[in-house]
Design a protein around this motif. Structure first.
Motif, PDB file in Angstrom:
ATOM      1  N   VAL A  39      -2.011   9.089   9.048  1.00  0.00           N
ATOM      2  CA  VAL A  39      -1.253   8.021   8.400  1.00  0.00           C
ATOM      3  C   VAL A  39      -1.206   6.769   9.263  1.00  0.00           C
ATOM      4  O   VAL A  39      -1.417   5.643   8.775  1.00  0.00           O
ATOM      5  CB  VAL A  39       0.174   8.499   8.060  1.00  0.00           C
ATOM      6  N   ASP A  40      -0.922   6.925  10.549  1.00  0.00           N
ATOM      7  CA  ASP A  40      -0.815   5.760  11.433  1.00  0.00           C
ATOM      8  C   ASP A  40      -2.143   5.019  11.542  1.00  0.00           C
ATOM      9  O   ASP A  40      -2.178   3.778  11.538  1.00  0.00           O
ATOM     10  CB  ASP A  40      -0.345   6.191  12.823  1.00  0.00           C
ATOM     11  N   ARG A  41      -3.235   5.756  11.632  1.00  0.00           N
ATOM     12  CA  ARG A  41      -4.536   5.103  11.757  1.00  0.00           C
ATOM     13  C   ARG A  41      -4.918   4.403  10.450  1.00  0.00           C
ATOM     14  O   ARG A  41      -5.465   3.290  10.466  1.00  0.00           O
ATOM     15  CB  ARG A  41      -5.605   6.137  12.145  1.00  0.00           C
TER      16      ARG A  41
ATOM     17  N   VAL B 195       0.857  -1.177   0.000  1.00  0.00           N
ATOM     18  CA  VAL B 195       0.000   0.000   0.000  1.00  0.00           C
ATOM     19  C   VAL B 195       0.898   1.232   0.000  1.00  0.00           C
ATOM     20  O   VAL B 195       1.767   1.378   0.866  1.00  0.00           O
ATOM     21  CB  VAL B 195      -0.932   0.031   1.228  1.00  0.00           C
ATOM     22  N   LEU B 196       0.693   2.102  -0.981  1.00  0.00           N
ATOM     23  CA  LEU B 196       1.408   3.367  -1.048  1.00  0.00           C
ATOM     24  C   LEU B 196       0.448   4.483  -0.665  1.00  0.00           C
ATOM     25  O   LEU B 196      -0.609   4.646  -1.286  1.00  0.00           O
ATOM     26  CB  LEU B 196       1.942   3.617  -2.463  1.00  0.00           C
ATOM     27  N   ILE B 197       0.787   5.234   0.388  1.00  0.00           N
ATOM     28  CA  ILE B 197       0.001   6.392   0.794  1.00  0.00           C
ATOM     29  C   ILE B 197       0.623   7.609   0.117  1.00  0.00           C
ATOM     30  O   ILE B 197       1.694   8.073   0.499  1.00  0.00           O
ATOM     31  CB  ILE B 197      -0.023   6.545   2.322  1.00  0.00           C
ATOM     32  N   ASN B 198      -0.032   8.104  -0.916  1.00  0.00           N
ATOM     33  CA  ASN B 198       0.533   9.134  -1.787  1.00  0.00           C
ATOM     34  C   ASN B 198       0.061  10.537  -1.389  1.00  0.00           C
ATOM     35  O   ASN B 198      -0.853  10.711  -0.597  1.00  0.00           O
ATOM     36  CB  ASN B 198       0.138   8.832  -3.237  1.00  0.00           C
TER      37      ASN B 198
ATOM     38  N   SER C  49      -5.508  -4.282   9.554  1.00  0.00           N
ATOM     39  CA  SER C  49      -6.610  -5.032  10.155  1.00  0.00           C
ATOM     40  C   SER C  49      -7.260  -5.976   9.150  1.00  0.00           C
ATOM     41  O   SER C  49      -7.849  -6.989   9.531  1.00  0.00           O
ATOM     42  CB  SER C  49      -7.660  -4.070  10.729  1.00  0.00           C
ATOM     43  N   VAL C  50      -7.167  -5.654   7.859  1.00  0.00           N
ATOM     44  CA  VAL C  50      -7.699  -6.538   6.822  1.00  0.00           C
ATOM     45  C   VAL C  50      -6.592  -7.307   6.111  1.00  0.00           C
ATOM     46  O   VAL C  50      -6.868  -8.286   5.408  1.00  0.00           O
ATOM     47  CB  VAL C  50      -8.535  -5.751   5.788  1.00  0.00           C
ATOM     48  N   ASN C  51      -5.334  -6.887   6.290  1.00  0.00           N
ATOM     49  CA  ASN C  51      -4.199  -7.537   5.635  1.00  0.00           C
ATOM     50  C   ASN C  51      -2.980  -7.389   6.539  1.00  0.00           C
ATOM     51  O   ASN C  51      -2.159  -6.485   6.357  1.00  0.00           O
ATOM     52  CB  ASN C  51      -3.940  -6.890   4.269  1.00  0.00           C
ATOM     53  N   PRO C  52      -2.839  -8.257   7.537  1.00  0.00           N
ATOM     54  CA  PRO C  52      -1.804  -8.071   8.571  1.00  0.00           C
ATOM     55  C   PRO C  52      -0.379  -7.985   8.039  1.00  0.00           C
ATOM     56  O   PRO C  52       0.451  -7.293   8.624  1.00  0.00           O
ATOM     57  CB  PRO C  52      -1.984  -9.308   9.461  1.00  0.00           C
ATOM     58  N   GLY C  53      -0.078  -8.648   6.941  1.00  0.00           N
ATOM     59  CA  GLY C  53       1.300  -8.673   6.458  1.00  0.00           C
ATOM     60  C   GLY C  53       1.643  -7.642   5.411  1.00  0.00           C
ATOM     61  O   GLY C  53       2.760  -7.641   4.883  1.00  0.00           O
ATOM     62  N   VAL C  54       0.723  -6.732   5.106  1.00  0.00           N
ATOM     63  CA  VAL C  54       0.958  -5.811   4.003  1.00  0.00           C
ATOM     64  C   VAL C  54       2.039  -4.790   4.350  1.00  0.00           C
ATOM     65  O   VAL C  54       2.140  -4.324   5.490  1.00  0.00           O
ATOM     66  CB  VAL C  54      -0.357  -5.099   3.604  1.00  0.00           C
ATOM     67  N   THR C  55       2.856  -4.455   3.350  1.00  0.00           N
ATOM     68  CA  THR C  55       3.857  -3.394   3.480  1.00  0.00           C
ATOM     69  C   THR C  55       3.206  -2.060   3.147  1.00  0.00           C
ATOM     70  O   THR C  55       2.432  -1.955   2.185  1.00  0.00           O
ATOM     71  CB  THR C  55       5.043  -3.647   2.530  1.00  0.00           C
ATOM     72  N   ILE C  56       3.509  -1.031   3.934  1.00  0.00           N
ATOM     73  CA  ILE C  56       2.913   0.290   3.729  1.00  0.00           C
ATOM     74  C   ILE C  56       4.031   1.325   3.640  1.00  0.00           C
ATOM     75  O   ILE C  56       4.906   1.371   4.509  1.00  0.00           O
ATOM     76  CB  ILE C  56       1.944   0.647   4.871  1.00  0.00           C
TER      77      ILE C  56
END
Length: 272
Positions: free
Chosen positions: A214-216, A199-202, A223-230
């Protein structure tokens, strides 16, 4: 018609950027009365649509993997900045050959933006369709002809719903969310964020001016994808893009390692 979303099943146009835009006739010779279909019929049709797509996606995946091509499926809402981020990425990330498949309902605008950077790109115009599917991508691969050991970006139609369900044969999905969209997007569109490898927060340069946590947002995504990289980035200023590039290089390294175990294949493109 696609039972999962009700979008048109008309043939998409796959166009090399710079060529004349084909004429699309969107007239229908029949009415759509969705309320007349039984729920069980919809489920059966949806299963057939997705089963066919998944089989074609697996064919795409084998074809790409056996040639060492890392394919990333970029998804987002309209206006999240994925084309701007992609433009910057293909200009700056030149560790291997790069090609791009662009998906939009109409126009060649995004493919032309990518080609202006010197990177080969083809455009898929889906008409009324709200997502790319595996058959479209398989046909586009024959037009694009990406070289071995290269990087392929597939920029999907701007939509956080149906692209989550349609596997294209990519290595993984990359979801791009902008800080102007709202912190709760992962909770509103959980299937898309659950399907993502990154997930990229642009638009992080706009954080001082918008109400975005951002943290929330990261907590919601995990919470829907525990292993995702952000990763938080700004396509405009370049903030955070080095981490995005490192993530891509890791995917390429892993593909190179895995390819040592892949058998040889024929030279045909993964068309139906």
């Amino acid at each position: 018609m696609c039972a999962t979303c009700g979008c048109s099943g008309d043939e998409p146009a796959i166009t090399v950027a710079g060529a004349p835009t084909p004429h699309h006739d969107h007239d229908h010779d029949h009415d759509h009365h969705h309320h007349e279909h039984a729920h069980t019929r919809t489920v059966e049709l949806e299963h057939r649509v997705l089963a066919k797509n998944d089989a074609l996606a697996e064919r795409n995946r084998r074809w790409l993997a056996q040639r060492g091509i890392v394919a990333l499926n970029l998804t987002s809402s309209p206006g999240a900045g994925k084309t701007t981020l992609l433009e910057r990425t293909v200009r700056e990330l030149r560790t291997s050959p790069v090609t791009v498949i662009e998906g939009d309902q109409e126009t060649l605008l995004d493919a032309e933006r990518i080609r202006a950077t010197g990177v080969p790109a083809v455009q898929i115009n889906t008409g009324a369709g709200c997502h790319l599917d595996a058959q479209m991508v398989g046909e586009a691969l024959g037009t694009l002809d990406p070289p071995e050991n290269s990087l392929l970006f597939i920029e999907n139609v701007g939509n956080l719903v149906c692209p989550a369900m349609f596997d294209l044969g990519e290595l993984t999905k990359v979801v791009i969310i902008s800080v102007t969209e709202g912190t709760d997007k992962p909770l509103k569109y959980p299937h898309m964020f659950a399907a993502a490898g990154l997930v990229l927060i642009n638009k992080s340069d706009l954080l001082p001016y918008v109400d975005f946590d951002v943290d929330r947002c990261a907590r919601y995504a995990r919470s829907v994808n525990p292993g995702v990289t952000i990763v938080t980035v700004s396509a405009t200023t370049g903030q955070g893009v080095a981490e995005w590039y490192r993530w891509i290089e890791i995917q390429q390294h892993n593909m190179s390692s895995d390819r040592l175990w892949q058998p040889s294949v024929d030279n045909g493109y993964p068309r139906e």
